[in-house]
Enzyme design. Sequence first.
Site, PDB file in Angstrom:
ATOM      1  N   HIS A 105      -5.734  -5.784   3.710  1.00 18.93           N
ATOM      2  CA  HIS A 105      -4.719  -4.742   3.876  1.00 18.93           C
ATOM      3  C   HIS A 105      -4.136  -4.794   5.285  1.00 18.93           C
ATOM      4  O   HIS A 105      -4.831  -4.521   6.257  1.00 18.93           O
ATOM      5  CB  HIS A 105      -5.337  -3.363   3.626  1.00 18.93           C
ATOM      6  N   CYS A 108       0.854  -1.181   0.000  1.00 17.33           N
ATOM      7  CA  CYS A 108       0.000   0.000   0.000  1.00 17.33           C
ATOM      8  C   CYS A 108       0.891   1.232   0.000  1.00 17.33           C
ATOM      9  O   CYS A 108       1.862   1.318   0.739  1.00 17.33           O
ATOM     10  CB  CYS A 108      -0.931  -0.048   1.202  1.00 17.33           C
ATOM     11  N   GLU A 109       0.592   2.166  -0.900  1.00 19.62           N
ATOM     12  CA  GLU A 109       1.495   3.303  -1.060  1.00 19.62           C
ATOM     13  C   GLU A 109       1.360   4.316   0.079  1.00 19.62           C
ATOM     14  O   GLU A 109       2.163   5.221   0.195  1.00 19.62           O
ATOM     15  CB  GLU A 109       1.287   3.984  -2.412  1.00 19.62           C
ATOM     16  N   HIS A 110       0.352   4.174   0.904  1.00 17.11           N
ATOM     17  CA  HIS A 110       0.188   5.116   2.017  1.00 17.11           C
ATOM     18  C   HIS A 110       1.018   4.736   3.232  1.00 17.11           C
ATOM     19  O   HIS A 110       1.452   5.597   3.978  1.00 17.11           O
ATOM     20  CB  HIS A 110      -1.288   5.204   2.424  1.00 17.11           C
ATOM     21  N   HIS A 111       1.206   3.432   3.443  1.00 20.00           N
ATOM     22  CA  HIS A 111       1.916   2.982   4.647  1.00 20.00           C
ATOM     23  C   HIS A 111       3.115   2.089   4.350  1.00 20.00           C
ATOM     24  O   HIS A 111       3.832   1.706   5.272  1.00 20.00           O
ATOM     25  CB  HIS A 111       0.943   2.211   5.561  1.00 20.00           C
ATOM     26  N   GLN A 113      -5.474  -0.205  -4.038  1.00 26.09           N
ATOM     27  CA  GLN A 113      -6.173  -1.332  -4.663  1.00 26.09           C
ATOM     28  C   GLN A 113      -7.022  -0.907  -5.868  1.00 26.09           C
ATOM     29  O   GLN A 113      -7.097  -1.618  -6.870  1.00 26.09           O
ATOM     30  CB  GLN A 113      -7.042  -2.038  -3.613  1.00 26.09           C
ATOM     31  N   CYS A 159      -2.176  -2.817   6.681  1.00 19.54           N
ATOM     32  CA  CYS A 159      -2.164  -1.520   7.372  1.00 19.54           C
ATOM     33  C   CYS A 159      -3.475  -1.319   8.137  1.00 19.54           C
ATOM     34  O   CYS A 159      -3.516  -0.632   9.154  1.00 19.54           O
ATOM     35  CB  CYS A 159      -1.906  -0.377   6.395  1.00 19.54           C
TER      36      CYS A 159
HETATM   37 ZN   LIG Z   1      -2.242   1.482   3.911  1.00 24.34          ZN
END
Ligand SMILES: [Zn+2]
Length: 224
Positions: free
Chosen positions: A183, A114-117, A155, A185
Amino acid sequence: MEYQNASEMNGGVDRNLNACKLNSLCREKKDFKDTVDAKKLSHIEKAYTAILSELGEDVDREGLLRTPLRAAKAMQFLTKGYKETTQDVLNDAIFDENHEEIVIVKDIELFSLCEHHLVPFFGKAHIAYLPNKKVVGLSKLARIVEIYSRRLQVQERLTKQIASAISEALEPAGVAVVVEAVHMCMVMRGVQKINASTVTSVMLGRFHDDPTARKEFLSLTMRK
Ligand SMILES: [Zn+2]
């Protein structure tokens, strides 16, 4: 539904490599690329050392000695999809075929970040297309999923990119892609239960316009 043998999976790649070996220009290019990659690896390794030390770890303790290098290599592997294109994979793998029935590949495993975490999400992709003369080896559909999942992702975008890649390469009458993923995260922070997956879908062409085609795909793939 579908056929196609998986033995062709690596044939194209090997052929290209052999042609490449004969070509000295190709070798120079490869040497240059290896140097660049080694340099990047050492930069990422240093960055991981800094992260560990900022986390309060003793980077000199035995268990962590090679961790920055291992983590750097792992990160490069998990994002190797940036270096691959669907054209590379599908070259020589598209055939003309008088086959107009729905082609479905279920349960293609995927692992992404996941590119956020920068934490993993993983699950399965289900793909269908309605051929319009062109078909592709089934193993190649899994490779397309791999190319886009081995990148930093969300996703929804992953689902769209898989669908667009198939649509552009095969110009089919329709493409349907469903991705179900867990996910970490969300799971590790307690936002999501470990068995609860997020489902995203993209329907193009006939799968978008025709509810019967869509329903057929969904009933064949979402059955537990
Ligand atoms: Zn994430």
